[in-house]
Design a protein around this motif. Sequence first.
Motif, mmCIF file in Angstrom:
data_model
loop_
_atom_site.group_PDB
_atom_site.id
_atom_site.type_symbol
_atom_site.label_atom_id
_atom_site.label_comp_id
_atom_site.label_asym_id
_atom_site.label_seq_id
_atom_site.Cartn_x
_atom_site.Cartn_y
_atom_site.Cartn_z
ATOM 1 N N ILE A 1 120.634 101.418 60.560
ATOM 2 C CA ILE A 1 121.522 102.536 60.901
ATOM 3 C C ILE A 1 121.815 102.411 62.386
ATOM 4 N N ILE A 2 123.082 102.176 62.727
ATOM 5 C CA ILE A 2 123.434 101.778 64.091
ATOM 6 C C ILE A 2 124.586 102.627 64.615
ATOM 7 N N HIS A 3 124.457 103.039 65.855
ATOM 8 C CA HIS A 3 125.536 103.777 66.541
ATOM 9 C C HIS A 3 126.782 102.889 66.560
ATOM 10 N N PRO A 4 127.968 103.453 66.314
ATOM 11 C CA PRO A 4 129.195 102.637 66.275
ATOM 12 C C PRO A 4 129.471 101.857 67.563
ATOM 13 N N GLY A 5 129.015 102.356 68.691
ATOM 14 C CA GLY A 5 129.245 101.657 69.946
ATOM 15 C C GLY A 5 128.232 100.580 70.257
ATOM 16 N N ASN A 6 127.184 100.487 69.470
ATOM 17 C CA ASN A 6 126.110 99.538 69.754
ATOM 18 C C ASN A 6 126.405 98.179 69.104
ATOM 19 N N VAL A 7 127.348 97.491 69.680
ATOM 20 C CA VAL A 7 127.789 96.198 69.141
ATOM 21 C C VAL A 7 126.664 95.157 69.148
ATOM 22 N N PRO A 8 125.835 95.084 70.202
ATOM 23 C CA PRO A 8 124.744 94.099 70.153
ATOM 24 C C PRO A 8 123.815 94.303 68.949
ATOM 25 N N SER A 9 123.473 95.544 68.623
ATOM 26 C CA SER A 9 122.616 95.782 67.461
ATOM 27 C C SER A 9 123.341 95.468 66.154
ATOM 28 N N GLN A 10 124.641 95.697 66.113
ATOM 29 C CA GLN A 10 125.400 95.320 64.923
ATOM 30 C C GLN A 10 125.347 93.805 64.726
ATOM 31 N N ARG A 11 125.419 93.064 65.822
ATOM 32 C CA ARG A 11 125.329 91.599 65.732
ATOM 33 C C ARG A 11 123.943 91.167 65.247
ATOM 34 N N VAL A 12 122.891 91.842 65.736
ATOM 35 C CA VAL A 12 121.541 91.525 65.269
ATOM 36 C C VAL A 12 121.460 91.735 63.759
ATOM 37 N N ALA A 13 121.950 92.867 63.283
ATOM 38 C CA ALA A 13 121.924 93.147 61.839
ATOM 39 C C ALA A 13 122.621 92.039 61.055
ATOM 40 N N GLU A 14 123.778 91.628 61.528
ATOM 41 C CA GLU A 14 124.517 90.565 60.834
ATOM 42 C C GLU A 14 123.775 89.239 60.883
ATOM 43 N N LYS A 15 123.158 88.923 62.016
ATOM 44 C CA LYS A 15 122.426 87.656 62.145
ATOM 45 C C LYS A 15 121.246 87.567 61.192
ATOM 46 N N ILE A 16 120.646 88.715 60.858
ATOM 47 C CA ILE A 16 119.489 88.674 59.951
ATOM 48 C C ILE A 16 119.891 88.887 58.495
ATOM 49 N N GLY A 17 121.198 88.914 58.223
ATOM 50 C CA GLY A 17 121.659 88.941 56.840
ATOM 51 C C GLY A 17 122.083 90.290 56.296
ATOM 52 N N LEU A 18 122.209 91.300 57.154
ATOM 53 C CA LEU A 18 122.721 92.586 56.708
ATOM 54 C C LEU A 18 124.230 92.604 56.920
ATOM 55 N N ALA A 19 124.935 93.254 56.036
ATOM 56 C CA ALA A 19 126.391 93.337 56.129
ATOM 57 C C ALA A 19 126.803 94.796 56.302
ATOM 58 N N PHE A 20 127.905 94.990 57.013
ATOM 59 C CA PHE A 20 128.429 96.344 57.187
ATOM 60 C C PHE A 20 128.708 96.936 55.816
ATOM 61 N N GLU A 21 128.212 98.159 55.598
ATOM 62 C CA GLU A 21 128.408 98.826 54.326
ATOM 63 C C GLU A 21 129.345 100.022 54.451
ATOM 64 N N ARG A 22 129.106 100.867 55.471
ATOM 65 C CA ARG A 22 129.945 102.061 55.601
ATOM 66 C C ARG A 22 129.687 102.767 56.925
ATOM 67 N N ASP A 23 130.675 103.571 57.291
ATOM 68 C CA ASP A 23 130.518 104.529 58.381
ATOM 69 C C ASP A 23 130.154 105.865 57.755
ATOM 70 N N THR A 24 129.238 106.587 58.393
ATOM 71 C CA THR A 24 128.817 107.890 57.882
ATOM 72 C C THR A 24 128.264 108.702 59.043
ATOM 73 N N LEU A 25 127.581 109.794 58.715
ATOM 74 C CA LEU A 25 126.962 110.637 59.727
ATOM 75 C C LEU A 25 125.454 110.634 59.535
ATOM 76 N N SER A 26 124.725 110.665 60.646
ATOM 77 C CA SER A 26 123.273 110.773 60.583
ATOM 78 C C SER A 26 122.890 112.179 60.145
ATOM 79 N N ARG A 27 121.612 112.411 59.923
ATOM 80 C CA ARG A 27 121.138 113.757 59.569
ATOM 81 C C ARG A 27 121.474 114.762 60.667
ATOM 82 N N ASP A 28 121.570 114.282 61.897
ATOM 83 C CA ASP A 28 121.914 115.159 63.026
ATOM 84 C C ASP A 28 123.415 115.346 63.179
ATOM 85 N N GLY A 29 124.218 114.681 62.323
ATOM 86 C CA GLY A 29 125.667 114.823 62.386
ATOM 87 C C GLY A 29 126.352 113.839 63.317
#
Length: 168
Positions: free
Chosen positions: A130-158
Motif C-alpha cells: 500500500i503506497i502513497h501515490p507520490g512515492n514513486v521510489p516505493s512503487q518501483r520497489v514493489a514492481e521490482k519484487i513482482g507486485l503489479a499496480f492493482e488499483r487506486d483507493t483510500l486508506s482507512r484514514d481516508g
Amino acid sequence: MKPPDATDRLEFHPMTPGDLDDLAALLGDPVVMRYYPRTRDRDGAREWISWNQRLYETGGFGLWVVRLRATGEFVGDCGLTPQEIDGVTDVEVGYHVRAELQGHGYATEAAAACHAYARDVLGVRRLIAIIHPGNVPSQRVAEKIGLAFERDTLSRDGDPVRVYATAF
C-alpha cells in the motif's frame, strides 16, 4: 518466529526494546516519513516495537530490523504485516530505510527477501504493498519484487493510496 534469511548485504532481526534509539531516529525522520501522515516520536517508536512483537507472537511475522551483514549498521525495517484495505485484510510487505542509505537498493533487497519468505515459509496466497501515490521510489520497489499496480483507493484514514499486489 524466525526472520527471513540474510541476503548478500542484509540481515533481519526481531525488534526488541534495544532497537528503540535506531527506530525512533528512523520513524522520527521527516524525510523517511514524508509519505506517511506523521512522524513518530520516541513513544510512537516504542509502540511500533510493541506492535511488531505482538505480530510475531500472534502471526509469526511482522516488521524486522534490517542491518548490514558486514558491519551490523542499522539500515531500517522491513517485513510483513496484516493490513486492511477496502474491507479486506491482506499481508503487506513494507519497509523504511534511513534517509542517508536510500538509493542503494536496500529496500528492494530486503523486500525481495520478505516476498520470498511470505511465499515459501508462510504460504501466503496474496501479497500487497500500500503506497502513497507520490512515492514513486516505493512503487518501483514493489514492481521490482513482482507486485503489479492493482488499483487506486483510500486508506482507512481516508488518504489516497495505490495498491500493488501479486498472487502466489
